[in-house]
Enzyme design. Structure first.
Site, PDB file in Angstrom:
ATOM      1  N   GLY A 161     -16.295  -6.164  11.820  1.00  0.00           N
ATOM      2  CA  GLY A 161     -15.265  -5.708  10.883  1.00  0.00           C
ATOM      3  C   GLY A 161     -15.544  -5.955   9.418  1.00  0.00           C
ATOM      4  O   GLY A 161     -15.019  -5.245   8.556  1.00  0.00           O
TER       5      GLY A 161
ATOM      6  N   ILE B  35     -12.303  -4.077  13.803  1.00  0.00           N
ATOM      7  CA  ILE B  35     -12.115  -4.226  12.349  1.00  0.00           C
ATOM      8  C   ILE B  35     -11.622  -5.618  11.965  1.00  0.00           C
ATOM      9  O   ILE B  35     -11.564  -5.962  10.790  1.00  0.00           O
ATOM     10  CB  ILE B  35     -11.219  -3.133  11.727  1.00  0.00           C
TER      11      ILE B  35
ATOM     12  N   LYS C  53       0.810  -1.224   0.000  1.00  0.00           N
ATOM     13  CA  LYS C  53       0.000   0.000   0.000  1.00  0.00           C
ATOM     14  C   LYS C  53       0.846   1.277   0.000  1.00  0.00           C
ATOM     15  O   LYS C  53       0.422   2.299  -0.527  1.00  0.00           O
ATOM     16  CB  LYS C  53      -0.944   0.009   1.207  1.00  0.00           C
TER      17      LYS C  53
END
Ligand code: ATR
Length: 277
Positions: A241, A218, A64
């Protein structure tokens, strides 16, 4: 539509299922493919994907941040977060977005419409990439008080300092957070604690919460973590989540195709799928 996901490992990702459902629902042809690759092949893989004339792709762990140098443009959230989970390809240009934080808020508000208004006091447990995205998205909602608690308190302080405008936030140790839970309306668990296969762990005890607190985790494997089970025993309102996963995907699909989707029409099938894997 040619779509996909780059990351490692991704063999068990639920994204192909979600995006192929979205293509079907919108009666669009195309496919969402997995581009699994190890770190030393990442640069080649990005070039390969571009050469295939892909319309867009998701980026997941561990790329990411690493994907940023390959992008031509970033949206505001991706720029602030320094992390991208969605890339749109327009005339060979790569545009990076981050839909994790807004996906989280959408899933929360879907379940509890009043969860993030101005009067709310919020505690986020954890200060990693996920906490950063959620913190950013909740600040954008205008929530007045958002504290961060983390095992490494310096990382919580650093995240708060990056949002210089949000000076009322405090960085806490996990113990300090545990001792002061009654002051929060919403507690968001973003650490990896409680995730399978270490699902018997929780980051803090919830004995100090009040009855109407919303407790959100989450972690989605297992769907109901021990943290949420403890919250349920205390009479808290629970937020799971997996909704974040679905909503971040719906935002990504919207960026690629312009098509919006009501998450509730997919939720039951998604939960069924999640339980089956
Ligand atoms: P993500 O992108 O999922 O947020 P990350 O950036 O690696 O992943 O962040 C993981 C978070 O879980 C961090 O807040 C981390 O705490 P530290 O900053 O102190 O490392 C937290 N975490 C991981 N394992 C933990 C544990 N056993 N107890 C408490 N916190 C833990």
């Amino acid at each position: 539509m040619k779509l996909g996901l780059i990351g490692y490992p991704i063999a068990h990702s639920l994204s192909p299922w979600i995006h192929n459902q979205l293509l079907d629902r919108h009666e669009m042809t195309g496919a969402y493919q997995l581009y699994e690759c190890e770190t030393d092949r990442f640069a080649n893989k990005v070039e390969e994907i571009k050469a295939e004339n892909i319309n867009g792709f998701n980026v997941t762990v561990p790329y990411k941040e690493q994907v940023l140098p390959y992008l031509d443009e970033l949206d505001e959230a991706a720029r602030f977060l320094g992390a991208v989970n969605t890339v749109k390809v327009v005339n060979g240009r790569l545009i990076g977005y981050n839909t994790d934080g807004i996906g989280y808020v959408a899933s929360l508000v879907d379940r509890y419409a009043d969860a993030v208004d101005r009067s709310k006091r919020v505690l986020i447990l954890g200060s990693g990439g996920a906490a950063r995205g959620i913190f950013h998205a909740i600040v954008k909602q205008g929530v007045g008080k958002i504290d961060l608690a983390n095992r490494t308190i310096e990382k919580a302080q650093k995240l708060i300092d990056d949002f210089a405008a949000h000076s009322v936030s405090e960085a806490l140790s996990l113990q300090e957070a545990e001792d002061n839970l009654a002051q929060y309306d919403l507690i968001i668990q973003t650490t990896s604690v409680g995730m399978a296969p270490n699902q018997e762990q929780t980051p803090i005890s919830l004995s100090g919460i009040t009855k109407d607190t919303i407790v959100s985790d989450i972690v989605y494997r297992p769907m109901k973590t021990d943290f949420l089970k403890e919250a349920e025993e205390k009479g808290a309102r629970l937020h799971y989540g997996h909704g974040m996963l679905l909503h971040q995907a719906i935002y990504a699909f919207q960026i690629w195709t312009g098509k919006s989707t009501d998450a509730s029409v997919m939720m039951e099938a998604f939960e069924h799928k999640l339980k089956g894997v």
